[in-house]
Write a protein that holds these residues in place. Structure first.
Motif, PDB file in Angstrom:
ATOM      1  N   CYS A  15      38.389  15.333 -26.877  1.00 33.47           N
ATOM      2  CA  CYS A  15      37.681  14.415 -27.775  1.00 33.47           C
ATOM      3  C   CYS A  15      37.473  15.022 -29.150  1.00 33.47           C
ATOM      4  O   CYS A  15      37.464  16.242 -29.321  1.00 33.47           O
ATOM      5  CB  CYS A  15      36.321  14.060 -27.176  1.00 33.47           C
ATOM      6  SG  CYS A  15      36.415  13.330 -25.524  1.00 33.47           S
ATOM      7  N   ARG A  16      37.279  14.123 -30.112  1.00 32.13           N
ATOM      8  CA  ARG A  16      36.933  14.553 -31.471  1.00 32.13           C
ATOM      9  C   ARG A  16      36.111  13.472 -32.140  1.00 32.13           C
ATOM     10  O   ARG A  16      36.229  12.286 -31.828  1.00 32.13           O
ATOM     11  CB  ARG A  16      38.172  14.887 -32.273  1.00 32.13           C
ATOM     12  CG  ARG A  16      39.028  13.686 -32.610  1.00 32.13           C
ATOM     13  CD  ARG A  16      40.282  14.030 -33.344  1.00 32.13           C
ATOM     14  NE  ARG A  16      40.001  14.777 -34.544  1.00 32.13           N
ATOM     15  CZ  ARG A  16      40.899  15.464 -35.215  1.00 32.13           C
ATOM     16  NH1 ARG A  16      42.137  15.501 -34.806  1.00 32.13           N
ATOM     17  NH2 ARG A  16      40.582  16.119 -36.308  1.00 32.13           N
ATOM     18  N   GLU A  17      35.283  13.879 -33.082  1.00 30.60           N
ATOM     19  CA  GLU A  17      34.467  12.955 -33.858  1.00 30.60           C
ATOM     20  C   GLU A  17      35.240  12.560 -35.105  1.00 30.60           C
ATOM     21  O   GLU A  17      35.787  13.408 -35.810  1.00 30.60           O
ATOM     22  CB  GLU A  17      33.149  13.634 -34.252  1.00 30.60           C
ATOM     23  CG  GLU A  17      32.196  12.721 -34.967  1.00 30.60           C
ATOM     24  CD  GLU A  17      30.849  13.375 -35.232  1.00 30.60           C
ATOM     25  OE1 GLU A  17      30.138  12.867 -36.112  1.00 30.60           O
ATOM     26  OE2 GLU A  17      30.506  14.364 -34.566  1.00 30.60           O
ATOM     27  N   ILE A  18      35.297  11.259 -35.360  1.00 33.64           N
ATOM     28  CA  ILE A  18      36.011  10.733 -36.524  1.00 33.64           C
ATOM     29  C   ILE A  18      35.054   9.820 -37.277  1.00 33.64           C
ATOM     30  O   ILE A  18      34.302   9.048 -36.674  1.00 33.64           O
ATOM     31  CB  ILE A  18      37.297   9.989 -36.091  1.00 33.64           C
ATOM     32  CG1 ILE A  18      38.236  10.978 -35.389  1.00 33.64           C
ATOM     33  CG2 ILE A  18      37.966   9.317 -37.277  1.00 33.64           C
ATOM     34  CD1 ILE A  18      39.531  10.391 -34.895  1.00 33.64           C
ATOM     35  N   SER A  19      35.078   9.881 -38.602  1.00 33.97           N
ATOM     36  CA  SER A  19      34.061   9.202 -39.400  1.00 33.97           C
ATOM     37  C   SER A  19      34.265   7.705 -39.591  1.00 33.97           C
ATOM     38  O   SER A  19      33.304   6.992 -39.846  1.00 33.97           O
ATOM     39  CB  SER A  19      33.922   9.875 -40.770  1.00 33.97           C
ATOM     40  OG  SER A  19      35.147   9.798 -41.471  1.00 33.97           O
ATOM     41  N   GLY A  20      35.469   7.194 -39.477  1.00 31.43           N
ATOM     42  CA  GLY A  20      35.691   5.767 -39.715  1.00 31.43           C
ATOM     43  C   GLY A  20      36.438   5.105 -38.571  1.00 31.43           C
ATOM     44  O   GLY A  20      37.260   5.741 -37.900  1.00 31.43           O
ATOM     45  N   LEU A  21      36.169   3.815 -38.356  1.00 28.88           N
ATOM     46  CA  LEU A  21      36.836   3.095 -37.276  1.00 28.88           C
ATOM     47  C   LEU A  21      38.336   2.992 -37.522  1.00 28.88           C
ATOM     48  O   LEU A  21      39.137   3.199 -36.614  1.00 28.88           O
ATOM     49  CB  LEU A  21      36.217   1.706 -37.089  1.00 28.88           C
ATOM     50  CG  LEU A  21      36.820   0.853 -35.973  1.00 28.88           C
ATOM     51  CD1 LEU A  21      36.745   1.567 -34.629  1.00 28.88           C
ATOM     52  CD2 LEU A  21      36.114  -0.492 -35.904  1.00 28.88           C
ATOM     53  N   TRP A  22      38.744   2.695 -38.733  1.00 29.97           N
ATOM     54  CA  TRP A  22      40.173   2.600 -39.025  1.00 29.97           C
ATOM     55  C   TRP A  22      40.859   3.925 -38.727  1.00 29.97           C
ATOM     56  O   TRP A  22      41.943   3.963 -38.129  1.00 29.97           O
ATOM     57  CB  TRP A  22      40.403   2.190 -40.481  1.00 29.97           C
ATOM     58  CG  TRP A  22      41.847   1.900 -40.746  1.00 29.97           C
ATOM     59  CD1 TRP A  22      42.488   0.713 -40.597  1.00 29.97           C
ATOM     60  CD2 TRP A  22      42.850   2.843 -41.161  1.00 29.97           C
ATOM     61  NE1 TRP A  22      43.827   0.855 -40.897  1.00 29.97           N
ATOM     62  CE2 TRP A  22      44.071   2.151 -41.256  1.00 29.97           C
ATOM     63  CE3 TRP A  22      42.834   4.195 -41.466  1.00 29.97           C
ATOM     64  CZ2 TRP A  22      45.250   2.774 -41.639  1.00 29.97           C
ATOM     65  CZ3 TRP A  22      44.022   4.812 -41.842  1.00 29.97           C
ATOM     66  CH2 TRP A  22      45.206   4.086 -41.931  1.00 29.97           C
ATOM     67  N   GLU A  23      40.225   5.035 -39.132  1.00 28.96           N
ATOM     68  CA  GLU A  23      40.786   6.356 -38.891  1.00 28.96           C
ATOM     69  C   GLU A  23      40.874   6.641 -37.391  1.00 28.96           C
ATOM     70  O   GLU A  23      41.843   7.234 -36.915  1.00 28.96           O
ATOM     71  CB  GLU A  23      39.952   7.435 -39.582  1.00 28.96           C
ATOM     72  CG  GLU A  23      40.074   7.429 -41.092  1.00 28.96           C
ATOM     73  CD  GLU A  23      39.142   6.437 -41.784  1.00 28.96           C
ATOM     74  OE1 GLU A  23      38.440   5.659 -41.095  1.00 28.96           O
ATOM     75  OE2 GLU A  23      39.136   6.420 -43.023  1.00 28.96           O
ATOM     76  N   ALA A  24      39.861   6.224 -36.635  1.00 29.34           N
ATOM     77  CA  ALA A  24      39.864   6.419 -35.182  1.00 29.34           C
ATOM     78  C   ALA A  24      41.011   5.642 -34.541  1.00 29.34           C
ATOM     79  O   ALA A  24      41.735   6.170 -33.685  1.00 29.34           O
ATOM     80  CB  ALA A  24      38.527   5.983 -34.586  1.00 29.34           C
TER      81      ALA A  24
END
Length: 54
Positions: A31-40
């Motif tokens: 897992c990783r934390e991503i700041s934006g939904l589009w980026e995810a």
């Protein structure tokens, strides 16, 4: 606390976190934390294309 907003047929998930970021995991629970939904979504798309090409 997180809330699941996506689960793909290949096992990737996206959960929204309390801080507004997204927790993205693959089927192996990497897992990783991503700041934006589009980026995810793009992160998952890139990895799933690689899985299908194998």
């Amino acid at each position: 606390m997180t809330s699941r907003i996506a689960h793909t047929p290949l096992g990737h998930t996206i959960d929204v976190m309390d801080n507004g970021h997204y927790w993205v995991c693959d089927r192996d629970k990497n897992c990783r934390e991503i700041s934006g939904l589009w980026e995810a979504e793009e992160y998952i798309r890139e990895r799933e294309v690689g899985i299908r090409d194998v």
